[in-house]
Design a protein around this motif. Sequence first.
Motif, mmCIF file in Angstrom:
data_model
loop_
_atom_site.group_PDB
_atom_site.id
_atom_site.type_symbol
_atom_site.label_atom_id
_atom_site.label_comp_id
_atom_site.label_asym_id
_atom_site.label_seq_id
_atom_site.Cartn_x
_atom_site.Cartn_y
_atom_site.Cartn_z
ATOM 1 N N ALA A 90 30.249 3.850 -20.097
ATOM 2 C CA ALA A 90 31.675 4.117 -20.357
ATOM 3 C C ALA A 90 31.889 5.564 -20.776
ATOM 4 C CB ALA A 90 32.187 3.161 -21.431
ATOM 5 N N ALA A 91 30.904 6.135 -21.471
ATOM 6 C CA ALA A 91 31.025 7.535 -21.919
ATOM 7 C C ALA A 91 30.645 8.521 -20.821
ATOM 8 C CB ALA A 91 30.158 7.765 -23.146
ATOM 9 N N GLY A 92 30.081 8.019 -19.724
ATOM 10 C CA GLY A 92 29.642 8.908 -18.647
ATOM 11 C C GLY A 92 28.298 9.558 -18.925
ATOM 12 N N LEU A 93 27.475 8.904 -19.743
ATOM 13 C CA LEU A 93 26.158 9.420 -20.097
ATOM 14 C C LEU A 93 25.063 8.566 -19.473
ATOM 15 C CD1 LEU A 93 26.853 9.991 -23.892
ATOM 16 C CD2 LEU A 93 26.583 11.794 -22.186
ATOM 17 N N ALA A 94 23.883 9.152 -19.335
ATOM 18 C CA ALA A 94 22.709 8.412 -18.878
ATOM 19 C C ALA A 94 21.744 8.246 -20.045
ATOM 20 C CB ALA A 94 22.024 9.170 -17.735
ATOM 21 N N CYS A 95 20.743 7.418 -19.862
ATOM 22 C CA CYS A 95 19.643 7.290 -20.818
ATOM 23 C C CYS A 95 18.456 8.034 -20.221
ATOM 24 C CB CYS A 95 19.304 5.822 -21.052
ATOM 25 S SG CYS A 95 17.896 5.552 -22.161
ATOM 26 N N SER A 96 18.037 9.097 -20.869
ATOM 27 C CA SER A 96 16.974 9.947 -20.318
ATOM 28 C C SER A 96 15.580 9.447 -20.654
ATOM 29 C CB SER A 96 17.130 11.377 -20.834
ATOM 30 O OG SER A 96 17.026 11.428 -22.245
ATOM 31 N N GLY A 97 15.499 8.429 -21.474
ATOM 32 C CA GLY A 97 14.242 7.904 -21.989
ATOM 33 C C GLY A 97 14.531 7.356 -23.365
ATOM 34 N N PHE A 98 13.620 6.586 -23.941
ATOM 35 C CA PHE A 98 13.912 6.043 -25.270
ATOM 36 C C PHE A 98 12.648 5.983 -26.111
ATOM 37 C CE2 PHE A 98 12.894 2.429 -22.609
ATOM 38 C CZ PHE A 98 12.209 1.530 -23.415
ATOM 39 N N HIS A 99 12.850 6.231 -27.413
ATOM 40 C CA HIS A 99 11.755 6.156 -28.364
ATOM 41 C C HIS A 99 11.527 4.709 -28.766
ATOM 42 C CE1 HIS A 99 11.551 10.609 -29.851
ATOM 43 N NE2 HIS A 99 11.553 10.499 -28.543
#
Length: 254
Positions: A54-63
């Motif tokens: 919804a924010a127009g962001l991606a997930c680049s990876g996660f800790h």
Amino acid sequence: MSRYIISFQLYSARHFPPLEAQLDWLAQCGYDAVEPWLPAYGDDAALFRRQIDAAGLACSGFHMPLAGLVNEPKRFFDYAHTMGTDTLIPPYLTPEERSITADGWRRVGEQLAKGAAAAKAEGLKVAWHNHDFEYHKLQDGNRPIDLLLGAAGPDVDFEIDIGWVTRGWADPAQELERYADRITAIQLKDTARPGTAADEGWTATGDGIIDWTALVPLFGATRATVLVAEHDNPSDWKVFASRSIAAMRALVGG
């Protein structure tokens, strides 16, 4: 146009909820993606995905915890698929988990290698994230970072945190060159002068003592496609985020 995805480590804003407002503000600042940490996604990864979409962001990876990769990998593989990323990043060992022997650090690398092999079968990959303690030499003269990555093998990538490299009294330029073929993400964490008490001595990218203009030319020799802003405990996360992305865009273009 920059070759890099500019991401924000959500740990930096953990004291300033709600998450949904953070995501909207980060998108307005010009970030491309976020890098969440557990528990940001743990309760409902599908909801987290809807919020970043919804924010127009991606997930680049996660800790994620190393123990999660070792003991319940399927759970974290499912998180990755749900959030739309292919990169799982164990970032830390507690003091009790840190070995004083070379063999102990090699065992950590072997755990990462096993996790990476299982992740690869799911179309995913694993990357280690450093702090300062991996650069403190053991009694035999070995550095934990070299033992860990050596035992992990080439299928384990490296998210290098430049701020923690600096605090570990290592040379960031040398580390970027040494592990160029392993580095897939770079955290442009900046540190203030030693002895600075405010914000635990961390500061926005470009406001500290690290010579980023000297380091950026070395980025291109790595495999990095993601640059990440992070601050361990900012008193004003919005000031940190806005100043950091301005500096990062100026450094790499785009």
